[in-house]
Design a protein around this motif. Structure first.
Motif, mmCIF file in Angstrom:
data_model
loop_
_atom_site.group_PDB
_atom_site.id
_atom_site.type_symbol
_atom_site.label_atom_id
_atom_site.label_comp_id
_atom_site.label_asym_id
_atom_site.label_seq_id
_atom_site.Cartn_x
_atom_site.Cartn_y
_atom_site.Cartn_z
ATOM 1 N N GLN A 10 123.211 -43.061 5.916
ATOM 2 C CA GLN A 10 122.201 -42.439 5.043
ATOM 3 C C GLN A 10 122.831 -41.960 3.736
ATOM 4 O O GLN A 10 122.256 -42.146 2.660
ATOM 5 N N GLN A 11 124.017 -41.369 3.809
ATOM 6 C CA GLN A 11 124.695 -40.931 2.581
ATOM 7 C C GLN A 11 125.014 -42.121 1.684
ATOM 8 O O GLN A 11 124.844 -42.049 0.464
ATOM 9 N N ASP A 14 121.782 -43.320 0.097
ATOM 10 C CA ASP A 14 121.369 -42.372 -0.949
ATOM 11 C C ASP A 14 122.209 -42.544 -2.212
ATOM 12 O O ASP A 14 121.672 -42.545 -3.325
ATOM 13 N N GLU A 15 123.519 -42.709 -2.041
ATOM 14 C CA GLU A 15 124.396 -42.925 -3.196
ATOM 15 C C GLU A 15 124.047 -44.231 -3.913
ATOM 16 O O GLU A 15 123.983 -44.268 -5.146
ATOM 17 N N ASN A 17 121.164 -45.751 -3.946
ATOM 18 C CA ASN A 17 119.863 -45.601 -4.602
ATOM 19 C C ASN A 17 119.943 -44.822 -5.910
ATOM 20 O O ASN A 17 119.116 -45.031 -6.795
ATOM 21 N N ARG A 18 120.932 -43.971 -6.048
ATOM 22 C CA ARG A 18 121.104 -43.232 -7.316
ATOM 23 C C ARG A 18 121.605 -44.149 -8.430
ATOM 24 O O ARG A 18 121.416 -43.852 -9.606
ATOM 25 N N TRP A 94 117.287 -50.209 3.528
ATOM 26 C CA TRP A 94 118.645 -49.666 3.624
ATOM 27 C C TRP A 94 119.671 -50.737 3.288
ATOM 28 O O TRP A 94 120.516 -50.550 2.419
#
Length: 135
Positions: A10-11, A14-15, A17-18, A94
């Motif tokens: 997940q981290q 998230d990274e 996606n930024r 993902w």
């Protein structure tokens, strides 16, 4: 002793996606069949056979992505050298986030990924093409 990981999936997602462009499903549906746009389905072939794919999408399994993008690789695919915009997708966004980040880090541009993956695409009524196993 259990594995102590430094980053969760997940981290990592998230990274990614930024740092990458995410295309909303409604906008992506309008891109199907447009010149200069290539959809890249990074799911396993068995997923394609079960769920279908976006019409015209090219299947590039996640395990071969880097080898197929790199023009120096003996496995390089010409379609990655077209200059098209590549829209990556998977089932739930993902794997495609991670794949898009990898492709971007390698220098492939422009790249983006589909928000919500094929699951969101189907919910929004996006067109789906049936895929038969190759014999």
């Amino acid at each position: 002793m259990p594995l102590k990981i430094r980053k969760t999936v997940q981290q990592m997602v998230d990274e990614a996606n930024r740092d990458i462009e995410t295309i909303p499903v409604a906008d992506a549906i309008k891109l199907v069949g447009q010149a200069g746009i290539t959809f890249i389905d990074i799911r396993d072939p068995r997923e394609l056979w079960r769920e279908g794919t976006i019409p015209g999408a090219i299947n590039v399994t996640r395990g071969m992505l880097e080898m197929w993008i790199d023009p120096q690789s003996p496995y390089a695919k010409d379609y990655f050298q077209t200059g098209n915009k590549f829209v990556f997708f998977c089932a739930g966004a993902w794997r495609s986030a991670l794949a898009t980040k990898t492709a971007q880090d390698m220098g492939l541009t422009p790249v983006a990924h589909l928000e919500g993956g094929l699951g969101a695409w189907k919910k929004a009524g996006g067109p789906v093409q049936k895929v038969e196993p190759k014999r």
